[in-house]
Design a protein around this motif. Structure first.
Motif, PDB file in Angstrom:
ATOM      1  N   VAL A   7       8.843   6.602   1.572  1.00 36.33           N
ATOM      2  CA  VAL A   7       9.973   6.378   2.620  1.00 36.33           C
ATOM      3  C   VAL A   7      10.476   7.624   2.795  1.00 36.33           C
ATOM      4  O   VAL A   7      10.934   8.496   1.913  1.00 36.33           O
ATOM      5  CB  VAL A   7      11.137   5.329   2.110  1.00 36.33           C
ATOM      6  CG1 VAL A   7      12.148   5.695   3.011  1.00 36.33           C
ATOM      7  CG2 VAL A   7      10.506   4.007   1.965  1.00 36.33           C
ATOM      8  N   ALA A   8      10.603   8.240   4.041  1.00 34.21           N
ATOM      9  CA  ALA A   8      11.485   9.160   4.291  1.00 34.21           C
ATOM     10  C   ALA A   8      12.802   8.943   4.819  1.00 34.21           C
ATOM     11  O   ALA A   8      13.034   7.916   5.853  1.00 34.21           O
ATOM     12  CB  ALA A   8      10.840  10.270   5.432  1.00 34.21           C
ATOM     13  N   VAL A   9      13.878   9.299   4.143  1.00 33.85           N
ATOM     14  CA  VAL A   9      15.380   8.912   4.613  1.00 33.85           C
ATOM     15  C   VAL A   9      15.884  10.031   5.303  1.00 33.85           C
ATOM     16  O   VAL A   9      15.674  11.338   4.686  1.00 33.85           O
ATOM     17  CB  VAL A   9      16.182   8.751   3.176  1.00 33.85           C
ATOM     18  CG1 VAL A   9      17.556   8.123   3.906  1.00 33.85           C
ATOM     19  CG2 VAL A   9      15.634   7.489   2.549  1.00 33.85           C
ATOM     20  N   GLY A  16      22.393   7.173   3.882  1.00 35.99           N
ATOM     21  CA  GLY A  16      21.109   7.817   3.447  1.00 35.99           C
ATOM     22  C   GLY A  16      20.877   8.026   1.955  1.00 35.99           C
ATOM     23  O   GLY A  16      20.029   7.857   1.319  1.00 35.99           O
ATOM     24  N   ALA A  17      22.127   8.690   1.404  1.00 35.12           N
ATOM     25  CA  ALA A  17      22.126   8.754  -0.013  1.00 35.12           C
ATOM     26  C   ALA A  17      21.918   7.479  -0.812  1.00 35.12           C
ATOM     27  O   ALA A  17      21.201   7.387  -1.908  1.00 35.12           O
ATOM     28  CB  ALA A  17      23.162   9.685  -0.751  1.00 35.12           C
ATOM     29  N   ALA A  18      22.842   6.376  -0.376  1.00 40.67           N
ATOM     30  CA  ALA A  18      22.628   5.163  -1.039  1.00 40.67           C
ATOM     31  C   ALA A  18      21.131   4.532  -0.756  1.00 40.67           C
ATOM     32  O   ALA A  18      20.563   3.958  -1.860  1.00 40.67           O
ATOM     33  CB  ALA A  18      23.541   4.151  -0.427  1.00 40.67           C
ATOM     34  N   ALA A  19      20.505   4.617   0.399  1.00 41.94           N
ATOM     35  CA  ALA A  19      19.207   4.300   0.417  1.00 41.94           C
ATOM     36  C   ALA A  19      18.003   4.805  -0.391  1.00 41.94           C
ATOM     37  O   ALA A  19      17.269   4.379  -1.144  1.00 41.94           O
ATOM     38  CB  ALA A  19      18.710   4.178   2.030  1.00 41.94           C
ATOM     39  N   ARG A 156       3.600  11.824   6.289  1.00 39.69           N
ATOM     40  CA  ARG A 156       3.321  10.678   6.610  1.00 39.69           C
ATOM     41  C   ARG A 156       4.016   9.601   5.561  1.00 39.69           C
ATOM     42  O   ARG A 156       3.790  10.103   4.199  1.00 39.69           O
ATOM     43  CB  ARG A 156       1.907  10.335   6.708  1.00 39.69           C
ATOM     44  CG  ARG A 156       1.192   8.900   7.374  1.00 39.69           C
ATOM     45  CD  ARG A 156       0.084   8.627   7.661  1.00 39.69           C
ATOM     46  NE  ARG A 156      -0.198   7.141   8.064  1.00 39.69           N
ATOM     47  CZ  ARG A 156      -0.047   6.582   9.117  1.00 39.69           C
ATOM     48  NH1 ARG A 156       0.487   7.543  10.200  1.00 39.69           N
ATOM     49  NH2 ARG A 156      -0.229   5.567   9.504  1.00 39.69           N
ATOM     50  N   TYR A 157       4.482   8.571   6.213  1.00 37.81           N
ATOM     51  CA  TYR A 157       5.490   7.662   5.286  1.00 37.81           C
ATOM     52  C   TYR A 157       5.106   6.277   5.760  1.00 37.81           C
ATOM     53  O   TYR A 157       4.785   5.951   6.941  1.00 37.81           O
ATOM     54  CB  TYR A 157       6.836   7.977   5.416  1.00 37.81           C
ATOM     55  CG  TYR A 157       7.132   9.355   4.786  1.00 37.81           C
ATOM     56  CD1 TYR A 157       7.511   9.548   3.536  1.00 37.81           C
ATOM     57  CD2 TYR A 157       7.454  10.348   5.577  1.00 37.81           C
ATOM     58  CE1 TYR A 157       7.909  10.993   3.160  1.00 37.81           C
ATOM     59  CE2 TYR A 157       7.663  11.805   5.216  1.00 37.81           C
ATOM     60  CZ  TYR A 157       7.967  11.965   3.770  1.00 37.81           C
ATOM     61  OH  TYR A 157       8.212  13.247   3.404  1.00 37.81           O
ATOM     62  N   ASP A 158       5.348   5.366   4.762  1.00 32.91           N
ATOM     63  CA  ASP A 158       5.109   3.958   5.142  1.00 32.91           C
ATOM     64  C   ASP A 158       6.347   3.565   6.097  1.00 32.91           C
ATOM     65  O   ASP A 158       6.165   2.638   6.976  1.00 32.91           O
ATOM     66  CB  ASP A 158       5.450   3.047   3.977  1.00 32.91           C
ATOM     67  CG  ASP A 158       4.259   3.244   2.952  1.00 32.91           C
ATOM     68  OD1 ASP A 158       3.044   3.803   3.629  1.00 32.91           O
ATOM     69  OD2 ASP A 158       4.052   2.766   1.834  1.00 32.91           O
ATOM     70  N   LEU A 159       7.360   4.142   5.960  1.00 36.16           N
ATOM     71  CA  LEU A 159       8.956   3.834   6.652  1.00 36.16           C
ATOM     72  C   LEU A 159       9.636   5.025   6.632  1.00 36.16           C
ATOM     73  O   LEU A 159       9.742   5.779   5.713  1.00 36.16           O
ATOM     74  CB  LEU A 159       9.479   2.602   5.792  1.00 36.16           C
ATOM     75  CG  LEU A 159      10.836   2.258   6.564  1.00 36.16           C
ATOM     76  CD1 LEU A 159      10.347   1.079   7.075  1.00 36.16           C
ATOM     77  CD2 LEU A 159      11.951   1.706   5.293  1.00 36.16           C
ATOM     78  N   VAL A 160      10.373   5.167   7.971  1.00 34.02           N
ATOM     79  CA  VAL A 160      11.332   6.167   7.838  1.00 34.02           C
ATOM     80  C   VAL A 160      12.846   5.366   8.132  1.00 34.02           C
ATOM     81  O   VAL A 160      12.835   4.634   9.255  1.00 34.02           O
ATOM     82  CB  VAL A 160      11.185   6.917   9.373  1.00 34.02           C
ATOM     83  CG1 VAL A 160      12.236   8.071   9.462  1.00 34.02           C
ATOM     84  CG2 VAL A 160      10.033   7.783   8.981  1.00 34.02           C
ATOM     85  N   ILE A 161      13.815   5.804   7.416  1.00 39.42           N
ATOM     86  CA  ILE A 161      15.161   5.328   7.719  1.00 39.42           C
ATOM     87  C   ILE A 161      15.927   6.434   8.455  1.00 39.42           C
ATOM     88  O   ILE A 161      16.144   7.760   7.720  1.00 39.42           O
ATOM     89  CB  ILE A 161      15.680   5.009   6.261  1.00 39.42           C
ATOM     90  CG1 ILE A 161      15.147   3.953   5.742  1.00 39.42           C
ATOM     91  CG2 ILE A 161      17.176   4.613   6.530  1.00 39.42           C
ATOM     92  CD1 ILE A 161      15.523   3.592   4.293  1.00 39.42           C
ATOM     93  N   GLY A 162      16.322   6.420   9.392  1.00 37.60           N
ATOM     94  CA  GLY A 162      17.230   7.193  10.124  1.00 37.60           C
ATOM     95  C   GLY A 162      18.775   6.860   9.826  1.00 37.60           C
ATOM     96  O   GLY A 162      19.176   6.051  10.216  1.00 37.60           O
ATOM     97  N   ALA A 163      19.341   7.756   8.830  1.00 38.57           N
ATOM     98  CA  ALA A 163      20.774   7.675   8.468  1.00 38.57           C
ATOM     99  C   ALA A 163      21.262   8.825   8.745  1.00 38.57           C
ATOM    100  O   ALA A 163      22.111   9.524   8.041  1.00 38.57           O
ATOM    101  CB  ALA A 163      20.765   7.475   6.916  1.00 38.57           C
ATOM    102  N   ASP A 164      20.908   9.530  10.139  1.00 39.38           N
ATOM    103  CA  ASP A 164      21.377  10.508  10.431  1.00 39.38           C
ATOM    104  C   ASP A 164      22.641  11.059  11.456  1.00 39.38           C
ATOM    105  O   ASP A 164      22.788  11.634  12.377  1.00 39.38           O
ATOM    106  CB  ASP A 164      20.279  11.552  11.023  1.00 39.38           C
ATOM    107  CG  ASP A 164      19.675  10.527  12.132  1.00 39.38           C
ATOM    108  OD1 ASP A 164      19.878   9.701  12.446  1.00 39.38           O
ATOM    109  OD2 ASP A 164      18.878  11.405  12.953  1.00 39.38           O
ATOM    110  N   ALA A 313      22.594   0.224   3.515  1.00 36.93           N
ATOM    111  CA  ALA A 313      21.352   0.853   2.711  1.00 36.93           C
ATOM    112  C   ALA A 313      21.020  -0.394   1.625  1.00 36.93           C
ATOM    113  O   ALA A 313      20.078  -0.559   1.293  1.00 36.93           O
ATOM    114  CB  ALA A 313      21.963   2.043   2.005  1.00 36.93           C
ATOM    115  N   LEU A 314      22.384  -0.922   0.917  1.00 36.09           N
ATOM    116  CA  LEU A 314      22.018  -2.173  -0.007  1.00 36.09           C
ATOM    117  C   LEU A 314      20.909  -3.051   0.352  1.00 36.09           C
ATOM    118  O   LEU A 314      20.208  -3.373  -0.341  1.00 36.09           O
ATOM    119  CB  LEU A 314      23.343  -2.622  -0.428  1.00 36.09           C
ATOM    120  CG  LEU A 314      23.478  -3.366  -1.779  1.00 36.09           C
ATOM    121  CD1 LEU A 314      23.351  -2.493  -2.881  1.00 36.09           C
ATOM    122  CD2 LEU A 314      24.848  -3.933  -1.972  1.00 36.09           C
TER     123      LEU A 314
END
Ligand SMILES: Cc1cc2nc3c(=O)[nH]c(=O)nc-3n(C[C@H](O)[C@H](O)[C@H](O)COP(=O)(O)OP(=O)(O)OC[C@H]3O[C@@H](n4cnc5c(N)ncnc54)[C@H](O)[C@@H]3O)c2cc1C
Length: 380
Positions: A7-9, A16-19, A156-164, A313-314
């Motif tokens: 995963v890319a956060v 983001g830090a929590a995820a 490349r990642y399975d998932l990207v989390i946008g916590a930006d 995130a939790l």
């Protein structure tokens, strides 16, 4: 089995830090990107409610945050009169449950440093000065392009989390047009020594500002704030900013007399506008999902912004670690658990701000606060 193995956060704030912590702890390979040069590049204080403290404990950082914060269980209301008369002292709802304080105040960079250190300790790779520029996804993963001083890179990642955050690049890259809107209020904030009699947040409604408040963040420091009609303050020099905050603070007394004297070039005075927005539907597009301020924001009238980001995130990490596929079922469960709760908090925060903007004295403030406290007391 987890739904993802890499995963890319994007963004190392609260959300983001929590995820990153929870996913790395669960055995997922996590890269945490932040465009900032380092973790210290944040400012000011923050009020963190009990439900967020409960989440900080789940992240394994509460003991350390406790050592860098100031806890209290009540809220004071004062009059905008020459004595700063205390009108009421109200017990604050313990939204994290009886084991945690109702509220803590903290210096944001301290909490940020603790969260990021924890993410690294559990195995996340943190990349500073790394700005996410572009993404492209297919059925099995996401190609992420990011830049640093060395040039453009692709992973490349399975998932990207946008916590930006508020002005999320990931949100824009997904083509989601929802944008934070100003609500008409602006806030002056300063970080100053703690007057001895400041042991909790006190709020003053009225006078030249909508709200004058402060929150202790340690034995030594507090942050103090004044909320006014939003104005363009960008042309003020640092000295003029300090002078403006001092002038507005002249109407407030009690501890404000000492706070005003502390407002000088060391007080880190800054000015920001309040905004709100909500993606009123799924926060994902395929294998890219938004959390925290990237998905929703609100004026900090009930100080739940960071709490909502931590909870996003939790819940996301829980679903990803328990699931075995990134599919519609997972996204539906995420939406069902997060959207109504975040929406209720955004709407309540906006309602409180609107009552103040309209000088509406009939709004049921205690009733609204009670309903939000009940809602967020239930674990996310
Ligand atoms: C004036 C004010 C006072 C507030 N007070 C409180 C309070 O007392 N209590 C409370 O709970 N909430 C408060 N909030 C809300 C709270 O600050 C936010 O909800 C919370 O900080 C959001 O966290 P986040 O992790 O979603 O985003 P952020 O903390 O904004 O983090 C986003 C990160 O993404 C990074 N980033 C951005 N773009 C990119 C990119 N392209 N590539 C890589 N990295 C990128 C940024 O550098 C940043 O570090 C307040 C908000 C405001 C405006």
């Amino acid at each position: 089995m987890t739904a993802v193995s890499s995963v890319a956060v994007v963004g190392s704030g609260f959300a983001g830090a929590a995820a990153a912590i929870l996913l790395a702890e669960g055995g997922v390979q996590v890269d945490l990107f932040d465009a900032k040069p380092d973790v210290g590049a944040l400012g000011s204080g923050i009020t963190i409610q009990g439900n967020a403290v409960r989440t900080l404990d789940r992240l394994g950082v509460w003991e350390e945050v406790q050592q860098h914060s100031y806890a209290f269980d009540e809220l004071g209301l004062r009059a905008p009169d020459p004595a700063g008369t205390v009108l009421a002292v109200i017990p604050d709802a313990k939204t994290g449950g009886p084991d945690y304080p109702a509220t803590i105040g903290a210096y944001r960079p301290d909490v940020a440093r603790i969260l990021v250190a924890r993410a690294e300790a559990v195995g996340a790779r943190v990349r500073w000065d790394a700005k996410v520029e572009h993404l492209e996804q297919d059925d099995t993963g996401v190609d992420l392009a990011w830049s640093d001083g060395q040039g453009l890179h692709r992973d490349r990642y399975d998932l990207v989390i946008g916590a930006d955050g508020l002005h999320s690049t990931v949100r824009a890259l997904l083509g989601i047009e929802v944008q934070p809107k100003r609500n008409g209020m602006g806030i002056w904030r300063a970080f100053v020594p703690r007057p001895q009699d400041v042991t909790r947040t006190d709020l003053v409604y009225g006078g030249p500002c909508y709200i004058a408040g402060y929150c202790p963040t340690s034995e030594d420091r507090i942050y103090a704030y004044l909320v006014e009609d939003a104005q363009d303050r960008t042309l003020l020099s640092p000295e003029e900013q300090v002078a403006t905050m001092r002038r507005l603070a002249e109407a407030y007394h009690g501890p404000w007399d000492e706070i005003r004297e502390s407002l000088d070039e060391h007080a880190a005075v800054n000015y920001t506008w309040f905004t709100s927005h909500l993606i009123d539907g799924p926060w994902n597009r395929g294998r890219v999902v938004l959390i925290g301020d990237a998905a929703h924001s609100c004026p900090p009238t009930i100080a739940q912004g960071a709490a909502m980001g931590l909870e996003d995130a939790l819940v996301l990490a829980e679903l990803l670690l328990a699931g075995d596929a990134v599919d519609e079922g997972l996204w539906q469960r995420f939406t069902d658990r997060r959207l109504p709760r975040a929406k209720a908090v955004v709407e309540a925060s906006m309602q409180l701000a609107d009552w103040q903007l309209q000088h509406d004295r009939d709004g049921d403030v205690p009733g609204l606060m009670r309903r939000v406290a009940e809602l967020v007391s239930t674990p996310a």
